[in-house]
Design a protein around this motif. Structure first.
Motif, mmCIF file in Angstrom:
data_model
loop_
_atom_site.group_PDB
_atom_site.id
_atom_site.type_symbol
_atom_site.label_atom_id
_atom_site.label_comp_id
_atom_site.label_asym_id
_atom_site.label_seq_id
_atom_site.Cartn_x
_atom_site.Cartn_y
_atom_site.Cartn_z
ATOM 1 N N THR A 160 -7.740 7.261 1.149
ATOM 2 C CA THR A 160 -8.377 7.091 2.456
ATOM 3 C C THR A 160 -8.981 5.703 2.593
ATOM 4 N N LEU A 161 -9.620 5.241 1.540
ATOM 5 C CA LEU A 161 -10.195 3.899 1.564
ATOM 6 C C LEU A 161 -9.108 2.841 1.735
ATOM 7 N N GLY A 162 -7.982 3.024 1.041
ATOM 8 C CA GLY A 162 -6.874 2.082 1.186
ATOM 9 C C GLY A 162 -6.315 2.053 2.592
ATOM 10 N N VAL A 163 -6.182 3.229 3.212
ATOM 11 C CA VAL A 163 -5.673 3.295 4.587
ATOM 12 C C VAL A 163 -6.640 2.618 5.546
ATOM 13 N N ILE A 164 -7.945 2.838 5.365
ATOM 14 C CA ILE A 164 -8.939 2.213 6.239
ATOM 15 C C ILE A 164 -8.902 0.697 6.107
ATOM 16 N N LEU B 152 0.823 -1.205 0.000
ATOM 17 C CA LEU B 152 0.000 0.000 0.000
ATOM 18 C C LEU B 152 0.859 1.257 0.000
ATOM 19 N N LEU B 153 1.971 1.221 0.745
ATOM 20 C CA LEU B 153 2.877 2.368 0.762
ATOM 21 C C LEU B 153 3.496 2.585 -0.611
ATOM 22 N N ALA B 154 3.945 1.499 -1.250
ATOM 23 C CA ALA B 154 4.516 1.612 -2.588
ATOM 24 C C ALA B 154 3.473 2.085 -3.596
ATOM 25 N N PHE B 155 2.235 1.612 -3.459
ATOM 26 C CA PHE B 155 1.150 2.030 -4.348
ATOM 27 C C PHE B 155 0.880 3.524 -4.211
ATOM 28 N N THR B 156 0.854 4.003 -2.951
ATOM 29 C CA THR B 156 0.601 5.425 -2.719
ATOM 30 C C THR B 156 1.741 6.281 -3.246
ATOM 31 N N SER C 215 3.709 5.605 -5.704
ATOM 32 C CA SER C 215 3.654 5.609 -7.162
ATOM 33 C C SER C 215 2.565 6.556 -7.662
ATOM 34 N N LEU C 216 1.401 6.547 -6.994
ATOM 35 C CA LEU C 216 0.336 7.462 -7.387
ATOM 36 C C LEU C 216 0.757 8.916 -7.242
ATOM 37 N N ASP C 217 1.582 9.190 -6.250
ATOM 38 C CA ASP C 217 1.919 10.573 -5.908
ATOM 39 C C ASP C 217 3.132 11.107 -6.670
ATOM 40 N N ASP C 218 3.917 10.224 -7.273
ATOM 41 C CA ASP C 218 5.202 10.647 -7.823
ATOM 42 C C ASP C 218 5.028 11.544 -9.047
ATOM 43 N N LEU C 219 5.796 12.611 -9.049
ATOM 44 C CA LEU C 219 5.822 13.531 -10.186
ATOM 45 C C LEU C 219 7.220 13.679 -10.754
ATOM 46 N N VAL C 220 8.222 13.837 -9.876
ATOM 47 C CA VAL C 220 9.576 14.170 -10.319
ATOM 48 C C VAL C 220 10.184 13.030 -11.121
ATOM 49 N N ILE C 221 10.213 11.831 -10.535
ATOM 50 C CA ILE C 221 10.851 10.700 -11.212
ATOM 51 C C ILE C 221 10.080 10.323 -12.470
ATOM 52 N N ALA C 222 8.755 10.373 -12.411
ATOM 53 C CA ALA C 222 7.957 10.039 -13.597
ATOM 54 C C ALA C 222 8.200 11.029 -14.729
ATOM 55 N N SER C 223 8.421 12.302 -14.397
ATOM 56 C CA SER C 223 8.658 13.300 -15.446
ATOM 57 C C SER C 223 9.970 13.041 -16.176
#
Length: 268
Positions: free
Chosen positions: A243-247, A191-195, A197-205
């Protein structure tokens, strides 16, 4: 511990600083006006506009694919790395191996992205979904390794030894005994890795190509032209998913903790 007015005020200001901007964003995602700072009435039309925006949908699909594949691969590699570091003997090069695993934790994302870009150019790999997956796996694997290592350190190794004494192979002992016990840590790492990846901007750019635009890159490009209500709606949906993933992760961890406590009570 007795709560004083100072503690209550500090907690209130801290939570307000963290969550008030997100609450405002969620509220204004239901604003009828196109002006994101002027409230004119309640409406859900921007969610409908978002669902008809093909560019955002394509970017969301790319982001979801990258997050699922990279987090899964990072979880497998991070779990194996954690097991090797915690359970492995003092093999030659262990210090170097440990440093290479944990280096992305302290490495600036710009440096990581640039180095991966040069690597992909050097080996002639076209930038796209595959390169983003490899890049996200590289920096997410260390987070998974940290989470799983902390659980393996406190793991009762005698359970694994008992399975080996009863005739299990090392792989069967890991699969049938160790893995189910450390499963909450593995799920948390995923879940941490998934989050991340969803949040990454710098490396993906650095590692993306024209055929693969992730959602953070799309949002960043759109915000440079001005914040639209569609971005508020999209951000609200992302907050809801996280939020759903954290719950779900909290409920799974709580259930496993209760099961372990019941098992300990049953043995006594």
């Amino acid at each position: 511990m007795r709560l004083s007015w100072f503690n209550i005020t500090s907690l209130t200001l801290g939570f307000a600083f963290l969550y008030l901007p997100m609450i405002i964003l969620v509220i204004y995602s239901f604003n009828e006006s196109r002006l994101v700072t002027v409230w004119t009435g309640f409406s859900t039309k921007w969610y409908g506009e978002l669902l008809s925006n093909q560019a955002f949908l394509d970017a969301a699909w790319v982001t979801l694919k990258v997050a699922v594949f990279s987090s899964t691969l990072a979880t497998v590699l991070g779990t194996l790395a954690a097991y090797a570091l915690v359970r492995g003997a003092r093999f030659p090069g262990r210090t170097l191996f440990s440093g290479m695993i944990y280096a992305p934790l302290v490495m600036p994302e710009v440096i990581t992205g640039l180095s991966l870009l040069l690597l992909f150019i050097g080996i002639g790999l076209d930038r796209g979904v595959l390169t983003i997956v490899l890049a996200h796996t590289t920096f997410a694997m260390c987070y998974v390794s940290v989470v799983v290592s902390s659980r393996l350190v406190s793991f009762d190794q005698s359970l694994e030894e008992a399975a080996l004494d009863l005739g299990c192979s090392p792989w069967d002992a890991f699969r049938l005994v160790t893995l189910p016990i450390i499963a909450p840590a593995v799920i948390s790492g995923w879940l941490l890795a998934f989050t991340l990846s969803l949040d990454d901007l710098v490396i993906a750019s650095f590692t993306t190509g024209p055929s693969a635009t992730t959602l953070p890159i799309k949002i960043f490009s759109a915000v440079r032209l001005g914040v639209s209500p569609e971005i508020n709606a999209l951000s609200t949906l992302m907050i809801a998913v996280v939020t759903l993933g954290v719950i779900i992760a909290s409920l799974i961890s709580k259930r496993n903790f209760v099961r372990e406590q019941q098992g300990v009570a049953g043995r006594h």
